[in-house]
Design a protein around this motif. Sequence first.
Motif, PDB file in Angstrom:
ATOM      1  N   VAL A   1       0.975  -1.353   0.069  1.00 21.08           N
ATOM      2  CA  VAL A   1      -0.135   0.047   0.006  1.00 21.08           C
ATOM      3  C   VAL A   1       0.733   1.345  -0.102  1.00 21.08           C
ATOM      4  O   VAL A   1       0.578   2.503  -0.735  1.00 21.08           O
ATOM      5  N   HIS A   2       1.877   1.308   0.764  1.00 17.37           N
ATOM      6  CA  HIS A   2       2.638   2.366   0.663  1.00 17.37           C
ATOM      7  C   HIS A   2       3.713   2.463  -0.592  1.00 17.37           C
ATOM      8  O   HIS A   2       3.841   3.824  -1.018  1.00 17.37           O
ATOM      9  N   ILE A   3       4.000   1.495  -1.110  1.00 19.93           N
ATOM     10  CA  ILE A   3       4.599   1.526  -2.358  1.00 19.93           C
ATOM     11  C   ILE A   3       3.496   2.271  -3.574  1.00 19.93           C
ATOM     12  O   ILE A   3       4.154   2.848  -4.157  1.00 19.93           O
ATOM     13  N   ALA A   4       2.450   1.808  -3.344  1.00 18.45           N
ATOM     14  CA  ALA A   4       1.463   2.104  -4.199  1.00 18.45           C
ATOM     15  C   ALA A   4       1.457   3.673  -4.274  1.00 18.45           C
ATOM     16  O   ALA A   4       1.315   4.389  -5.406  1.00 18.45           O
ATOM     17  N   ARG A   5       1.398   4.166  -3.067  1.00 15.63           N
ATOM     18  CA  ARG A   5       1.136   5.126  -2.796  1.00 15.63           C
ATOM     19  C   ARG A   5       2.235   6.336  -3.348  1.00 15.63           C
ATOM     20  O   ARG A   5       1.806   7.329  -4.071  1.00 15.63           O
ATOM     21  N   ALA A   6       3.332   5.955  -3.098  1.00 19.71           N
ATOM     22  CA  ALA A   6       4.623   6.622  -3.140  1.00 19.71           C
ATOM     23  C   ALA A   6       4.801   6.576  -4.734  1.00 19.71           C
ATOM     24  O   ALA A   6       5.034   7.777  -5.419  1.00 19.71           O
ATOM     25  N   TYR A   7       4.462   5.570  -5.392  1.00 19.70           N
ATOM     26  CA  TYR A   7       4.519   5.515  -6.897  1.00 19.70           C
ATOM     27  C   TYR A   7       3.386   6.380  -7.518  1.00 19.70           C
ATOM     28  O   TYR A   7       3.939   7.195  -8.613  1.00 19.70           O
ATOM     29  N   CYS A   8       2.397   6.514  -7.170  1.00 21.24           N
ATOM     30  CA  CYS A   8       1.339   7.651  -7.442  1.00 21.24           C
ATOM     31  C   CYS A   8       1.955   9.006  -7.329  1.00 21.24           C
ATOM     32  O   CYS A   8       1.635   9.741  -8.155  1.00 21.24           O
ATOM     33  N   GLU A   9       2.557   9.077  -6.412  1.00 22.20           N
ATOM     34  CA  GLU A   9       3.019  10.392  -6.054  1.00 22.20           C
ATOM     35  C   GLU A   9       4.303  10.931  -6.988  1.00 22.20           C
ATOM     36  O   GLU A   9       4.003  12.121  -7.518  1.00 22.20           O
ATOM     37  N   SER A  10       4.861   9.920  -7.249  1.00 26.06           N
ATOM     38  CA  SER A  10       6.242  10.159  -8.098  1.00 26.06           C
ATOM     39  C   SER A  10       5.417  10.412  -9.722  1.00 26.06           C
ATOM     40  O   SER A  10       6.172  11.582 -10.299  1.00 26.06           O
ATOM     41  N   LEU A  11       4.566   9.861  -9.935  1.00 25.90           N
ATOM     42  CA  LEU A  11       3.855  10.171 -11.389  1.00 25.90           C
ATOM     43  C   LEU A  11       3.310  11.571 -11.475  1.00 25.90           C
ATOM     44  O   LEU A  11       3.344  12.243 -12.114  1.00 25.90           O
ATOM     45  N   ASN A  12       2.886  11.880 -10.178  1.00 28.52           N
ATOM     46  CA  ASN A  12       2.382  13.363 -10.061  1.00 28.52           C
ATOM     47  C   ASN A  12       3.156  14.487 -10.110  1.00 28.52           C
ATOM     48  O   ASN A  12       2.973  15.667 -10.371  1.00 28.52           O
ATOM     49  N   GLU A  13       4.287  14.101  -9.514  1.00 26.80           N
ATOM     50  CA  GLU A  13       5.585  14.981  -9.292  1.00 26.80           C
ATOM     51  C   GLU A  13       6.127  15.264 -10.913  1.00 26.80           C
ATOM     52  O   GLU A  13       6.203  16.285 -11.199  1.00 26.80           O
ATOM     53  N   GLN A  14       6.048  14.311 -11.653  1.00 24.45           N
ATOM     54  CA  GLN A  14       6.412  14.483 -13.111  1.00 24.45           C
ATOM     55  C   GLN A  14       5.200  15.055 -13.798  1.00 24.45           C
ATOM     56  O   GLN A  14       5.775  16.078 -14.703  1.00 24.45           O
ATOM     57  N   ALA A  15       3.993  14.649 -13.622  1.00 26.77           N
ATOM     58  CA  ALA A  15       3.071  15.201 -14.432  1.00 26.77           C
ATOM     59  C   ALA A  15       1.950  15.415 -13.589  1.00 26.77           C
ATOM     60  O   ALA A  15       0.878  14.427 -13.330  1.00 26.77           O
TER      61      ALA A  15
END
Length: 338
Positions: free
Chosen positions: A128-142
Motif C-alpha cells: 500500500v505504501h509503495i503504491a501511494r509513493a509511486y502515484c506521488e512520483s507520477l504526479n510530481e512528473q506530470a
Amino acid sequence: MSIKPDLSSAVGHTPLLRLRHASELTGCEVLGKAEFLNPGGSIKDRTALGLILDAEQKGLLRPAGTIVEGTAGNTGIGMALIGASRGYRTVIFMPDTQSREKIDALRVAGAEVRLVPAVPFKDPKHYVHIARAYCESLNEQAPGSAWFGNQFDNTANRDWHETTTAVEIWEQTEGRIDGFVCSAGTGGTLAGVGRALKARKPVVTIALSDPTGSALANYINCGELVAEGGSISEGIGSSRITANFQDAPINMAWSIPDQESVPLLHQLLHEEGWCIGGSSGVNLAGAIRLAKALGPGHTIVTVLADAGTRYQAKLFNPPFLREKGIPVPEWLQQSFGG
Ligand SMILES: Cc1ncc(COP(=O)(O)O)c(C=O)c1O
Ligand SMILES: CC(=O)OC[C@H](N)C(=O)O
C-alpha cells in the motif's frame, strides 16, 4: 428493452441465493449475495466503481489518467476493467503471496502488475505504501496525471456499499433480515452494509467472521489487535483498523479456522453447485454461527465475494490442502485420480 450501456452499469444488482444446507442445518433462511457474478468476478468491482466515480466527481481522476492501487488482486481487477471501459490506465501493486489466477486475471484485464514481497503494514515496503509513493512520483512528473485509490482508508468505499449493496439486500429480503455477517479486508462491505441495515432496522445483528491470522475479531471481543495462526483465504483479515472498518456497527465477532470454512465451501460446491472462494467460505461459516446464535426462524445474509476458480490451485488441490491440515473430501480426491 433493458440494456446496460457499459461495464460500470453492469456492476452490482446480484442475485440473493438460498443456501440449502446451511438453512436446513440451522432452521434459518441463510442467504448469500452472489457477488462472484459481477463483471470482474468479485464484490470488489463495487468498491472499484464507487472509488472511481467519487474520484471523477472530485476531479482527482482526470480523463486518460492513471489509476494506481495496492490490492490483494480483486479490487485491482475491478479497477482495470472499469478503467478499460472509461479510458484509464491501471497500475497495480500487490503482495507476491496472492493466487496465480488473480495475477493472470489482472494482466488479462490490461493492468500493469507489480508484485512486491509481503511485509507488515508498518514496513515502508508494504504494497500500500509503495503504491501511494509511486502515484506521488507520477504526479510530481506530470501533476494531476495519476490517482491513488486508497481502498483501505478512502471511505467512499464504505459509502458505496451503504448506498448500493445494502439497499439491494434490504429490497431483496423486503426488510425481513435479522442478521448480516461477513469478513473484512478493507472493512468497506461490513461497515457500509452494517450501517445502512442498522439505520433501517436497529435490531439487525451485524457480525464479523474473521479468518484466523487476522486481529480484527480479537479487537472487537477484547479491544486488542492480536492475531494467532493463519489462513489460506485471501483478500480478508487485517492487523490494523482501517478508516473503512472503524465505524462498522459490529455486535458479534468470531475467528474462524480454515478447517471449519474450507469443508463448508467444498460441501456447497459438491451438493449445491456454487463454487465460492476462501473468503466466502469464512463468510458461510460465520453465517452458520450467526444462525445458531440467533436460533431457528431467522433470516441471515452473507456475501459470496468471489468464485473458487480464482483459487483453484489452493482450494481444490489435495496435496496443498493436506499440507495445510485441511480435510480433503472423498469426491475431490477421486476427481484427481486418487
Ligand atoms: C475475495 C474477497 N473477499 C472479501 C473481501 C473483503 O471485502 P472488504 O474490502 O469490503 O472488506 C475482499 C477484499 O477486500 C476480497 O478480495
Ligand atoms: C488484503 C486485503 O484486504 O485486500 C483488499 C481487497 N480484498 C483487494 O482485493 O484488494
